[in-house]
Scaffold this motif. Structure first.
Motif, PDB file in Angstrom:
ATOM      1  N   GLU A  30      -2.585   5.388  -2.812  1.00 14.89           N
ATOM      2  CA  GLU A  30      -3.463   6.475  -2.395  1.00 14.89           C
ATOM      3  C   GLU A  30      -3.750   7.392  -3.581  1.00 14.89           C
ATOM      4  OE1 GLU A  30      -5.429   7.976  -0.259  1.00 14.89           O
ATOM      5  OE2 GLU A  30      -5.441   6.148   0.929  1.00 14.89           O
ATOM      6  N   LYS A  31      -4.828   8.147  -3.458  1.00 16.96           N
ATOM      7  CA  LYS A  31      -5.220   9.068  -4.528  1.00 16.96           C
ATOM      8  C   LYS A  31      -4.567  10.437  -4.315  1.00 16.96           C
ATOM      9  CE  LYS A  31      -7.482  11.735  -1.783  1.00 16.96           C
ATOM     10  NZ  LYS A  31      -7.145  13.174  -1.667  1.00 16.96           N
ATOM     11  N   PRO A  32      -4.477  11.248  -5.402  1.00 18.36           N
ATOM     12  CA  PRO A  32      -4.570  10.825  -6.799  1.00 18.36           C
ATOM     13  C   PRO A  32      -3.297  10.092  -7.182  1.00 18.36           C
ATOM     14  CG  PRO A  32      -3.910  13.124  -6.718  1.00 18.36           C
ATOM     15  CD  PRO A  32      -4.153  12.694  -5.287  1.00 18.36           C
ATOM     16  N   LEU A  33      -3.335   9.408  -8.303  1.00 20.33           N
ATOM     17  CA  LEU A  33      -2.144   8.678  -8.707  1.00 20.33           C
ATOM     18  C   LEU A  33      -0.963   9.632  -8.873  1.00 20.33           C
ATOM     19  CD1 LEU A  33      -0.953   5.943  -9.452  1.00 20.33           C
ATOM     20  CD2 LEU A  33      -1.622   6.388 -11.817  1.00 20.33           C
ATOM     21  N   ALA A  34      -1.167  10.692  -9.633  1.00 21.47           N
ATOM     22  CA  ALA A  34      -0.111  11.693  -9.796  1.00 21.47           C
ATOM     23  C   ALA A  34      -0.669  13.106  -9.915  1.00 21.47           C
ATOM     24  CB  ALA A  34       0.741  11.381 -11.023  1.00 21.47           C
ATOM     25  N   GLY A  35      -1.988  13.252 -10.037  1.00 19.63           N
ATOM     26  CA  GLY A  35      -2.574  14.578 -10.179  1.00 19.63           C
ATOM     27  C   GLY A  35      -2.203  15.187 -11.510  1.00 19.63           C
ATOM     28  N   TYR A  95       0.869  -1.183   0.000  1.00 16.87           N
ATOM     29  CA  TYR A  95       0.000   0.000   0.000  1.00 16.87           C
ATOM     30  C   TYR A  95       0.902   1.228   0.000  1.00 16.87           C
ATOM     31  CZ  TYR A  95      -4.207   2.742   0.957  1.00 16.87           C
ATOM     32  OH  TYR A  95      -5.259   3.606   0.854  1.00 16.87           O
ATOM     33  N   VAL A  96       0.723   2.116  -0.985  1.00 13.77           N
ATOM     34  CA  VAL A  96       1.540   3.320  -1.105  1.00 13.77           C
ATOM     35  C   VAL A  96       0.726   4.522  -0.632  1.00 13.77           C
ATOM     36  CG1 VAL A  96       2.770   4.851  -2.691  1.00 13.77           C
ATOM     37  CG2 VAL A  96       2.895   2.368  -3.003  1.00 13.77           C
ATOM     38  N   ALA A  97       1.186   5.162   0.450  1.00 13.63           N
ATOM     39  CA  ALA A  97       0.465   6.292   1.027  1.00 13.63           C
ATOM     40  C   ALA A  97       1.435   7.411   1.396  1.00 13.63           C
ATOM     41  CB  ALA A  97      -0.323   5.850   2.258  1.00 13.63           C
ATOM     42  N   THR A  98       2.367   7.687   0.490  1.00 14.70           N
ATOM     43  CA  THR A  98       3.308   8.787   0.646  1.00 14.70           C
ATOM     44  C   THR A  98       2.681  10.072   0.103  1.00 14.70           C
ATOM     45  OG1 THR A  98       4.231   8.411  -1.546  1.00 14.70           O
ATOM     46  CG2 THR A  98       5.214   7.178   0.281  1.00 14.70           C
ATOM     47  N   PRO A  99       3.348  11.229   0.243  1.00 14.17           N
ATOM     48  CA  PRO A  99       2.941  12.372  -0.576  1.00 14.17           C
ATOM     49  C   PRO A  99       2.889  11.979  -2.050  1.00 14.17           C
ATOM     50  CG  PRO A  99       4.445  13.114   1.119  1.00 14.17           C
ATOM     51  CD  PRO A  99       4.394  11.610   1.218  1.00 14.17           C
ATOM     52  N   VAL A 100       2.045  12.674  -2.815  1.00 12.34           N
ATOM     53  CA  VAL A 100       1.712  12.260  -4.179  1.00 12.34           C
ATOM     54  C   VAL A 100       2.952  12.100  -5.054  1.00 12.34           C
ATOM     55  CG1 VAL A 100       0.420  12.922  -6.259  1.00 12.34           C
ATOM     56  CG2 VAL A 100      -0.579  13.281  -3.989  1.00 12.34           C
ATOM     57  N   PRO A 150      -9.460   0.165 -10.755  1.00  8.33           N
ATOM     58  CA  PRO A 150      -8.193  -0.234 -11.376  1.00  8.33           C
ATOM     59  C   PRO A 150      -7.354   0.983 -11.734  1.00  8.33           C
ATOM     60  CG  PRO A 150     -10.078  -1.298 -12.439  1.00  8.33           C
ATOM     61  CD  PRO A 150     -10.620  -0.227 -11.560  1.00  8.33           C
ATOM     62  N   LEU A 151      -6.077   0.780 -11.829  1.00  6.75           N
ATOM     63  CA  LEU A 151      -5.162   1.879 -12.072  1.00  6.75           C
ATOM     64  C   LEU A 151      -5.494   2.631 -13.358  1.00  6.75           C
ATOM     65  CD1 LEU A 151      -1.426   1.883 -11.311  1.00  6.75           C
ATOM     66  CD2 LEU A 151      -2.137   2.571 -13.598  1.00  6.75           C
ATOM     67  N   ASP A 152      -5.906   1.928 -14.410  1.00  2.00           N
ATOM     68  CA  ASP A 152      -6.175   2.616 -15.667  1.00  2.00           C
ATOM     69  C   ASP A 152      -7.360   3.567 -15.544  1.00  2.00           C
ATOM     70  OD1 ASP A 152      -7.976   0.517 -15.427  1.00  2.00           O
ATOM     71  OD2 ASP A 152      -7.962   0.008 -17.549  1.00  2.00           O
ATOM     72  N   GLU A 153      -8.376   3.223 -14.727  1.00  2.00           N
ATOM     73  CA  GLU A 153      -9.490   4.137 -14.515  1.00  2.00           C
ATOM     74  C   GLU A 153      -9.070   5.332 -13.663  1.00  2.00           C
ATOM     75  OE1 GLU A 153     -13.209   2.428 -13.318  1.00  2.00           O
ATOM     76  OE2 GLU A 153     -12.932   0.668 -14.601  1.00  2.00           O
ATOM     77  N   ALA A 154      -8.190   5.092 -12.703  1.00  2.00           N
ATOM     78  CA  ALA A 154      -7.704   6.194 -11.876  1.00  2.00           C
ATOM     79  C   ALA A 154      -6.908   7.192 -12.704  1.00  2.00           C
ATOM     80  CB  ALA A 154      -6.849   5.656 -10.741  1.00  2.00           C
ATOM     81  N   CYS A 155      -6.253   6.721 -13.760  1.00  2.00           N
ATOM     82  CA  CYS A 155      -5.516   7.638 -14.635  1.00  2.00           C
ATOM     83  C   CYS A 155      -6.446   8.651 -15.307  1.00  2.00           C
ATOM     84  CB  CYS A 155      -4.758   6.855 -15.698  1.00  2.00           C
ATOM     85  SG  CYS A 155      -3.291   5.982 -15.084  1.00  2.00           S
ATOM     86  N   LEU A 156      -7.716   8.288 -15.490  1.00  2.00           N
ATOM     87  CA  LEU A 156      -8.664   9.229 -16.087  1.00  2.00           C
ATOM     88  C   LEU A 156      -8.869  10.440 -15.190  1.00  2.00           C
ATOM     89  CD1 LEU A 156     -11.422   6.796 -17.448  1.00  2.00           C
ATOM     90  CD2 LEU A 156      -9.388   7.678 -18.621  1.00  2.00           C
ATOM     91  N   VAL A 157      -8.836  10.233 -13.867  1.00  2.00           N
ATOM     92  CA  VAL A 157      -8.942  11.365 -12.942  1.00  2.00           C
ATOM     93  C   VAL A 157      -7.751  12.296 -13.131  1.00  2.00           C
ATOM     94  CG1 VAL A 157      -9.100  12.068 -10.534  1.00  2.00           C
ATOM     95  CG2 VAL A 157     -10.210   9.950 -11.288  1.00  2.00           C
ATOM     96  N   ASP A 158      -6.549  11.724 -13.262  1.00  2.00           N
ATOM     97  CA  ASP A 158      -5.361  12.545 -13.503  1.00  2.00           C
ATOM     98  C   ASP A 158      -5.474  13.303 -14.821  1.00  2.00           C
ATOM     99  OD1 ASP A 158      -2.590  10.802 -11.908  1.00  2.00           O
ATOM    100  OD2 ASP A 158      -4.611  11.195 -11.214  1.00  2.00           O
TER     101      ASP A 158
END
Length: 319
Positions: free
Chosen positions: A90-95, A65-70, A290-298
């Protein structure tokens, strides 16, 4: 399942570690930039050991689980994936950072912690949208956030660390819900402003459009005034409202006796998130986000910055 945890902030200590313990999962190793703080956090919260080198997170664990600053999300996730391990970030993946999509999942389980997808009220709303397409959506969020020079959360005001401002921080969850409900928008206009000295915006106004589908007007801000967190959908003579968003109260969908639905979320929303991810790892399926859907937020966050730079111009998100 044994977990490696990257980070020791509030999300980890207040949500992630209690959720893992409640689920019978094993937080086996914890890493943070300050080895002393990492060791204290591990001892206080029942983690078997702390490590000084993030590479040690990969030893003897089944997932990370990755929960560092973005700024650390993508590099750490890449290291985990290259080692052949599942990763939940953690969200966002990269903003708005340029390296948001530079990850090779290659069949491994990888997700981002947009836990509101699992909220019972959101699930019920998504079922309703099988037979109803609203014309308009309103997203409204406001809460105070003005960290002083010594506040440990001040890093969130620097886009080089946080991937953006209020849109990447609080707004990303709400943008993800819109993507979860309606898919990828084809176009947006945005204005980001009222920036901290380090550059992160305090206020973001976006208009997102789907074709076919609704138009969504979103305002998210760190500002003075009563807190607001509302999702409202209208169309076809109907209005459905989640207000506050995380309360579980849904107006416009009648429950027993005609009263608004009351579908409260889990007390710790990371518990169903981590249960979902563990099940995805065990069963070889996909996590809820999934990671690919989270990329849409970025993509939306980066496009909002581009629209702002163009004076609020239209930015296409699909061909």
């Amino acid at each position: 399942m044994k977990w490696g945890i990257a980070g020791y902030g509030d999300i980890v200590t207040r949500r992630v570690l209690p959720a893992l313990h409640a689920l019978g999962e094993e937080p086996a190793v914890l890493w943070g930039r300050d080895p002393g703080r990492a060791a204290r956090t591990a001892e206080r919260h029942g983690v078997a050991r702390a490590c000084a080198d993030p590479a040690e997170l990969l030893s003897g664990v089944d997932a990370v689980y990755v929960a560092t600053p973005v700024v650390g999300h993508v590099p750490l996730a890449r290291t985990v994936l290259d080692a052949g391990l599942p990763v939940l970030v953690e969200k966002p993946l990269a903003g708005a950072r340029a390296d948001g999509g530079a990850l090779d999942v290659a069949g491994r389980c990888a997700g981002v912690a947009y836990y509101r997808r699992l909220a019972p009220a959101v699930r019920r709303l998504r079922e309703e949208l099988d037979d109803w397409t609203p014309d308009h959506v309103e997203v409204r969020f406001r809460c105070p956030f003005a960290p002083g020079p010594d506040d440990p959360m001040r890093w969130r005001t620097d886009p080089a660390l946080s991937g953006g401002g209020v849109l990447a921080d609080a707004g990303s969850h709400r943008v993800d819900l819109l993507i979860h409900l309606f898919g990828r928008p084809y176009e947006l206009t945005a204005r980001l402003g009222h920036r901290f000295p380090q550059g992160a915006e305090r206020r973001a106004e976006l208009t997102l459009r789907w074709r076919p589908g609704p138009t969504a007007h979103c305002t998210v801000e760190w500002g003075e005034g009563p807190p607001v967190d509302r999702l409202r959908l209208t169309g076809g003579g109907r209005t459905v409202t989640l207000d506050p968003l995380d309360s579980g109260r849904v107006e416009g969908l009648a429950g027993r006796g005609g009263e608004p639905l009351d579908l409260p979320p889990a007390a710790n929303p990371h518990q169903p998130l981590l249960a979902d991810f563990a099940a995805a790892v065990a069963g070889g399926g996909a996590p809820v986000c999934p990671l690919d859907e989270a990329c849409l937020v970025d993509d939306v966050i980066a496009a909002a910055e581009a629209s702002t730079a163009a004076g609020g111009g239209r930015i296409r998100l699909t061909d």
